[in-house]
Design an enzyme around this catalytic site. Structure first.
Site, PDB file in Angstrom:
ATOM      1  N   CYS A 285       0.837  -1.197   0.000  1.00 30.58           N
ATOM      2  CA  CYS A 285       0.000   0.000   0.000  1.00 30.58           C
ATOM      3  C   CYS A 285       0.878   1.255   0.000  1.00 30.58           C
ATOM      4  CB  CYS A 285      -0.974  -0.035   1.178  1.00 30.58           C
ATOM      5  SG  CYS A 285      -2.378   1.103   1.000  1.00 30.58           S
TER       6      CYS A 285
ATOM      7  N   HIS B 275      -3.419  -5.680   1.036  1.00 33.18           N
ATOM      8  CA  HIS B 275      -2.743  -5.939   2.306  1.00 33.18           C
ATOM      9  C   HIS B 275      -2.733  -7.428   2.655  1.00 33.18           C
ATOM     10  CE1 HIS B 275      -2.365  -1.770   3.944  1.00 33.18           C
ATOM     11  NE2 HIS B 275      -3.390  -1.534   3.136  1.00 33.18           N
TER      12      HIS B 275
ATOM     13  N   GLU C 170      -0.911  -8.860   4.792  1.00 29.65           N
ATOM     14  CA  GLU C 170      -0.725  -8.990   6.244  1.00 29.65           C
ATOM     15  C   GLU C 170      -2.043  -8.915   6.994  1.00 29.65           C
ATOM     16  OE1 GLU C 170      -0.825  -4.525   5.871  1.00 29.65           O
ATOM     17  OE2 GLU C 170      -0.378  -6.277   4.623  1.00 29.65           O
TER      18      GLU C 170
END
Length: 222
Positions: free
Chosen positions: A86, A194, A196
């Site tokens: 990002c 994302h 994660e």
């Protein structure tokens, strides 16, 4: 695997990224943006999402001038791994470690939702845990995720199999539906979604976990 996660003023996904690295077996050190040097023995540098310096000027433009970024670029130049997610992807384009730029979303609105990503290549240490053609669900959260590059750059990325992920339903106007790209040596990855945030079943999904596991396995056998 030894990972460093760079923290800028305005980072808000740094701890999430550290947790995902740790879950894949990594030792993680948090590195403040004003530090001049990365810790010794680092295998991969993670540049997290967020709003570094409040997204003033262009997203990632000020962060790209931080003292630690010189060391990140030197690490990449030596063949080290770097992953920007990002805002981290925006920083990587601002530094020139990846080509192109991230523009304002085509709809001029901030978008925060889970989207489908198509894995375009499994021929990288980041994507080796997937099969090319797989569709995975990964969250996005950005206002400036519209990937842009000139026609020559796009042809080179596609011709060299350096498009890592594309959107199945383009949310932001990105050229060629691009959600993530690789460097020429395939050791630098930038992506707007994302992974994660999709690495723990308790948080709603685990489709991103394979990325961190594959990377950890590759670095442990390198």
């Amino acid at each position: 695997m030894r990972a460093a996660v760079v923290v800028f003023p305005g980072s808000n996904c740094d701890r999430d990224l550290a947790v995902a690295f740790k879950a894949a077996g990594a030792d993680v050190e948090m590195v403040w943006h004003k530090d001049s040097d990365l810790p010794q023995g680092i295998d991969i540098v993670g540049i997290p999402g967020g709003f570094s310096y409040g997204d003033y000027l262009r997203c990632g433009a000020i962060a790209a001038q931080s003292p630690i970024v010189k060391s990140v670029k030197a690490h990449a130049d030596r063949g080290g791994y770097v992953m920007g997610i990002c805002n981290g992807f925006q920083v990587l384009t601002e530094t020139g470690l990846l080509p192109g730029a991230l523009l304002r979303n085509a709809g001029l609105k901030y978008i925060c939702k889970t989207v489908g990503l198509k894995v375009e290549t499994s021929a990288s240490d980041y994507t080796a845990g997937y099969n090319a053609g797989d569709v995975i669900d990964i969250p996005i959260a950005h206002h400036d995720g519209n990937y842009f590059a000139d026609d020559e750059t796009l042809k080179r990325l596609q011709g060299e199999d350096r498009v890592a992920f594309t959107y199945t339903d383009n949310p932001n106007g990105a050229q060629a539906d691009i959600a993530g790209i690789l460097s020429e040596n395939r050791r630098v990855l930038g992506m707007m979604p994302h992974p994660e945030r999709a690495a723990d079943a308790g948080h709603g999904g685990t489709d991103g976990a394979a990325l961190f596991r594959a990377l950890s396995g590759a670095l442990q056998t390198a």
